[in-house]
Design a protein around this motif. Sequence first.
Motif, PDB file in Angstrom:
ATOM      1  N   GLY A 274       0.798  -1.215   0.000  1.00 37.90           N
ATOM      2  CA  GLY A 274       0.000   0.000   0.000  1.00 37.90           C
ATOM      3  C   GLY A 274       0.832   1.266   0.000  1.00 37.90           C
ATOM      4  O   GLY A 274       2.012   1.268  -0.356  1.00 37.90           O
ATOM      5  N   LEU A 275       0.215   2.376   0.402  1.00 39.11           N
ATOM      6  CA  LEU A 275       0.876   3.676   0.438  1.00 39.11           C
ATOM      7  C   LEU A 275       1.825   3.758   1.637  1.00 39.11           C
ATOM      8  O   LEU A 275       1.913   2.844   2.440  1.00 39.11           O
ATOM      9  N   ASP A 276       2.512   4.898   1.738  1.00 36.97           N
ATOM     10  CA  ASP A 276       3.413   5.182   2.856  1.00 36.97           C
ATOM     11  C   ASP A 276       4.378   4.029   3.109  1.00 36.97           C
ATOM     12  O   ASP A 276       4.456   3.477   4.194  1.00 36.97           O
ATOM     13  N   TYR A 277       5.102   3.679   2.062  1.00 36.82           N
ATOM     14  CA  TYR A 277       6.105   2.601   2.144  1.00 36.82           C
ATOM     15  C   TYR A 277       5.482   1.263   2.548  1.00 36.82           C
ATOM     16  O   TYR A 277       6.008   0.540   3.376  1.00 36.82           O
ATOM     17  N   ALA A 278       4.319   0.977   1.959  1.00 35.23           N
ATOM     18  CA  ALA A 278       3.592  -0.287   2.166  1.00 35.23           C
ATOM     19  C   ALA A 278       3.086  -0.444   3.594  1.00 35.23           C
ATOM     20  O   ALA A 278       2.732  -1.554   4.000  1.00 35.23           O
ATOM     21  N   ASN A 279       2.987   0.659   4.336  1.00 31.23           N
ATOM     22  CA  ASN A 279       2.477   0.615   5.707  1.00 31.23           C
ATOM     23  C   ASN A 279       1.016   1.038   5.797  1.00 31.23           C
ATOM     24  O   ASN A 279       0.334   0.714   6.766  1.00 31.23           O
ATOM     25  N   ASP A 280       0.516   1.749   4.789  1.00 32.24           N
ATOM     26  CA  ASP A 280      -0.863   2.224   4.775  1.00 32.24           C
ATOM     27  C   ASP A 280      -1.674   1.365   3.813  1.00 32.24           C
ATOM     28  O   ASP A 280      -1.537   1.465   2.600  1.00 32.24           O
ATOM     29  N   LEU A 281      -2.523   0.501   4.365  1.00 30.62           N
ATOM     30  CA  LEU A 281      -3.399  -0.357   3.560  1.00 30.62           C
ATOM     31  C   LEU A 281      -4.864   0.039   3.727  1.00 30.62           C
ATOM     32  O   LEU A 281      -5.761  -0.754   3.472  1.00 30.62           O
ATOM     33  N   SER A 282      -5.106   1.283   4.129  1.00 27.22           N
ATOM     34  CA  SER A 282      -6.441   1.700   4.533  1.00 27.22           C
ATOM     35  C   SER A 282      -7.490   1.561   3.431  1.00 27.22           C
ATOM     36  O   SER A 282      -8.668   1.308   3.731  1.00 27.22           O
ATOM     37  N   HIS A 283      -7.118   1.737   2.162  1.00 29.20           N
ATOM     38  CA  HIS A 283      -8.089   1.628   1.067  1.00 29.20           C
ATOM     39  C   HIS A 283      -7.677   0.544   0.072  1.00 29.20           C
ATOM     40  O   HIS A 283      -8.083   0.584  -1.090  1.00 29.20           O
ATOM     41  N   TRP A 284      -6.901  -0.421   0.546  1.00 29.65           N
ATOM     42  CA  TRP A 284      -6.407  -1.473  -0.342  1.00 29.65           C
ATOM     43  C   TRP A 284      -7.568  -2.246  -0.975  1.00 29.65           C
ATOM     44  O   TRP A 284      -7.588  -2.475  -2.189  1.00 29.65           O
TER      45      TRP A 284
END
Length: 394
Positions: A274-284
């Motif tokens: 995900g976003l933020d270096y694969a740390n943000d999966l909030s809308h995956w």
Amino acid sequence: MLLHARRQARWIALAAVVALLAGTGLYLQLRTPTASGVLADTGAAHAVVEGNRIVDARSGRDFVPRGVNWSSFEYACAQGWGMSALDNVVAGSPATAEADAIRAWGANTVRLPLNQDCWLGTRGAPVSDQYEERTVEGYRADVHRFVTALNRAGLVVVLDLHSRKRIGQPEFGNLAMPDSESIAFWTSVATAYRDNPSVMFDAFNEPYSRYSAGGDRFLFDLTWQCWRDGGCQAPVEDDQSATLGQVTYPVQGFAAVVSTIRDTGAAQPILLGGLDYANDLSHWLEFAPDDDQLVAAFHSYDFKACGDPDCWDDVLGPIAETVPLLTSELGARHPEDGYVGRYLDWADEHGVGALFWVWADHPADPMALVSDESGRPTPYGRQARSWLTDHLPR
């Protein structure tokens, strides 16, 4: 997608024959096509996504990836001292010795970060030194030898588009998102490994946004829409280089990367961070491309935003109930201070696998798992090894 379905069906049918023979007391050693087209024996799982699980297509049993990141192919070839750290392993067959050492820890999966420029031969990579000329063919052959050795040791391999050579620098860095050369990279890599069911693909290491030098505004704000569909403009400089954001390239979204891999006939699971270096999966889940073999990839570190049980429950929990979730990188600034243990407890409760960062002999790195090429564990390595061996089949 038709080729995808046919190839997956072929693997599952072959697995059914194996299971039938095993049930009658007979044993058949699967012989898997490798990147060179030569059949090679392998004991590694044949990973296939079924709902929110990864299963071994040979048996239909759950396969939870647990193991390590093996770091070196992403930077050695760009720094000019070798193709990888295997160049320093001199006892016996370097690839086999390293694979056996990792397997002895109880791992079933190894993630191999690769360098886009070294694989393609762009930007002057791989870099030769005064003693040895290095070539694209040599780099690919070294990767293939290690993949083969890992598979033969019973380890699934995740091939990861991790970095590229830094222009004019001996180090390496990461772009914010795939570029047009990343499409060429995946066309080549997926074609080479499309017939190896013990390989998975990690589409792009760590997507990210870029801030100004003062950290007060975005120079490049990566949205979930662009993450999937591409088309936005990212700085040409990597995250180890200063940028004003004035020279950009058109981002290739993950829908294009997935489509590129599938167009080669490769059916294997594809990891998407995900976003933020694969740390943000909030809308995956909302933005993931349409493909039934996707794995949500999460990078878990104590210095990132999603680093506590509330985020894991609220964001990761619903994902793990829908698609396979894999912690493709796990580490901490001080790995023995409790963060890694807390995350592993959560992962175990949710059936989520983890790949420790990092199997490398880096004395100054607190996340180094080993202290020499033979696999002698550091204190952090002993913690990782204990967790891995605890999950071995009894």
